[in-house]
Enzyme design. Structure first.
Site, PDB file in Angstrom:
ATOM      1  N   PHE A  33      -0.044  11.013   7.847  1.00 29.76           N
ATOM      2  CA  PHE A  33      -1.054   9.996   7.600  1.00 29.76           C
ATOM      3  C   PHE A  33      -2.507   9.821   7.315  1.00 29.76           C
ATOM      4  O   PHE A  33      -3.420  10.793   6.756  1.00 29.76           O
ATOM      5  CB  PHE A  33      -1.336   9.584   8.826  1.00 29.76           C
ATOM      6  CG  PHE A  33      -1.206   8.285   9.250  1.00 29.76           C
ATOM      7  CD1 PHE A  33      -0.207   7.627   9.497  1.00 29.76           C
ATOM      8  CD2 PHE A  33      -2.352   8.072   9.627  1.00 29.76           C
ATOM      9  CE1 PHE A  33      -0.475   5.927   9.475  1.00 29.76           C
ATOM     10  CE2 PHE A  33      -2.667   6.947   9.948  1.00 29.76           C
ATOM     11  CZ  PHE A  33      -1.623   5.587  10.136  1.00 29.76           C
TER      12      PHE A  33
ATOM     13  N   ASP B 262       1.469  -1.101   0.094  1.00 28.71           N
ATOM     14  CA  ASP B 262      -0.102  -0.091   0.081  1.00 28.71           C
ATOM     15  C   ASP B 262       1.041   1.268   0.133  1.00 28.71           C
ATOM     16  O   ASP B 262       0.093   2.476  -0.874  1.00 28.71           O
ATOM     17  CB  ASP B 262      -0.885  -0.409   1.201  1.00 28.71           C
ATOM     18  CG  ASP B 262      -0.343  -0.479   2.802  1.00 28.71           C
ATOM     19  OD1 ASP B 262       0.685  -0.035   3.013  1.00 28.71           O
ATOM     20  OD2 ASP B 262      -1.004  -0.405   3.877  1.00 28.71           O
TER      21      ASP B 262
HETATM   22  P1  IMP Z   1       7.747   1.280   6.929  1.00 28.94           P
HETATM   23  O1  IMP Z   1       7.845  -0.217   7.313  1.00 28.94           O
HETATM   24  O2  IMP Z   1       7.591   2.519   7.285  1.00 28.94           O
HETATM   25  O3  IMP Z   1       7.344   1.708   4.875  1.00 28.94           O
HETATM   26  O4  IMP Z   1       5.852   1.102   6.242  1.00 28.94           O
HETATM   27  C1  IMP Z   1       5.119  -0.024   5.748  1.00 28.94           C
HETATM   28  C2  IMP Z   1       4.218  -0.274   6.641  1.00 28.94           C
HETATM   29  O5  IMP Z   1       3.332   0.980   7.679  1.00 28.94           O
HETATM   30  C3  IMP Z   1       2.812   0.407   5.738  1.00 28.94           C
HETATM   31  O6  IMP Z   1       2.982  -0.443   4.882  1.00 28.94           O
HETATM   32  C4  IMP Z   1       1.479   0.859   5.904  1.00 28.94           C
HETATM   33  O7  IMP Z   1       0.905   0.026   7.030  1.00 28.94           O
HETATM   34  C5  IMP Z   1       2.280   1.464   7.498  1.00 28.94           C
HETATM   35  N1  IMP Z   1       2.007   2.627   6.781  1.00 28.94           N
HETATM   36  C6  IMP Z   1       2.345   3.648   6.467  1.00 28.94           C
HETATM   37  N2  IMP Z   1       2.346   4.901   6.633  1.00 28.94           N
HETATM   38  C7  IMP Z   1       0.700   5.120   6.538  1.00 28.94           C
HETATM   39  C8  IMP Z   1      -0.316   6.065   6.849  1.00 28.94           C
HETATM   40  O8  IMP Z   1      -0.105   7.246   6.529  1.00 28.94           O
HETATM   41  N3  IMP Z   1      -1.615   5.685   6.292  1.00 28.94           N
HETATM   42  C9  IMP Z   1      -1.150   3.831   7.483  1.00 28.94           C
HETATM   43  N4  IMP Z   1      -0.517   3.150   7.236  1.00 28.94           N
HETATM   44  C10 IMP Z   1       0.916   4.299   7.222  1.00 28.94           C
HETATM   45 MG    MG Z   2       0.708  -2.223   5.599  1.00 27.47          MG
END
Ligand code: IMP
Ligand code: MG
Length: 187
Positions: free
Chosen positions: A161, A109
């Site tokens: 967010f 996503d």
């Molecule tokens: P990362 O490991 O920090 O890249 O995070 C990835 C995961 O964090 C995604 O698959 C989302 O589930 C969650 N995530 C990151 N940013 C958002 C946001 O703005 N809204 C909702 N979920 C988020």
């Molecule tokens: Mg996710």
């Protein structure tokens, strides 16, 4: 469009505005599918949906692909109920079939810190697929903690967010048709 929700606990959840509307999402998904089709012409691919956030995007994307596609689903731990990544990644559900020798596309996503995808890509690479690429509908490049680049990226978005189109806050809002900005304030 401002909608306020109170679920108790002193935090007010406010849907501040639509960041990316349904029509723009549809159009961009088609463009991503065309790019994938071009790159994998005549090949079969295994699309790995990262649950639960990518579920809506995955369902839209695979139906635009005129290719031989197999589905796999993985689930990894992410934020819990907060909005800040812990940086820790744990596999909660793995793929059902071996990926050795397959063309893999991981469907996510959003890339935020980059921790989830850099970890996932690393462990899937150890299983010796034929190729591995990453497709994400959203990308927040300004939030990276580890260097990571998606191969197919829908939209680069600012450091806000977001919810909707599969993305959640505390398990809620995944079913919204648009990607919206969520604001959390004290009640
Ligand atoms: P990362 O490991 O920090 O890249 O995070 C990835 C995961 O964090 C995604 O698959 C989302 O589930 C969650 N995530 C990151 N940013 C958002 C946001 O703005 N809204 C909702 N979920 C988020
Ligand atoms: Mg996710």
């Amino acid at each position: 469009m401002i909608k306020r929700y109170s679920f108790g606990g002193g935090i007010l959840e406010k849907i501040k505005r639509v960041l990316i509307g349904e029509a723009d999402l549809k159009r961009r998904v088609k463009e991503l599918a065309s790019a994938i089709e071009k790159d994998y012409k005549g090949e079969s691919i295994t699309m790995i949906c990262i649950l639960s956030g990518a579920s809506i995007f995955f369902a839209d994307l695979v139906r635009e692909l005129d290719l031989s596609v197999q589905f796999e689903f993985m689930s990894v731990s992410s934020y819990g109920s907060g909005t800040v990544s812990s940086g820790e990644v744990k596999i909660l559900k793995d793929v059902n079939h071996p990926v050795a020798g397959k063309n893999i596309i991981i469907v996510e996503d959003i890339i935020d810190s980059g921790c989830t995808l850099s970890y996932l890509k690393r462990i899937l690479l150890q299983r010796e697929p034929k190729s591995i690429r990453v497709c994400t509908i959203l990308d927040k490049p300004s939030r990276r903690k580890v260097d990571f680049k998606g191969d197919y990226v829908g939209f680069e978005i600012p450091d806000e967010f977001v919810i909707g189109y599969g993305l959640d806050y505390d398990g809620k809002y995944r079913n919204l048709k648009d990607v919206c900005v969520l604001e959390l304030t004290e009640e």
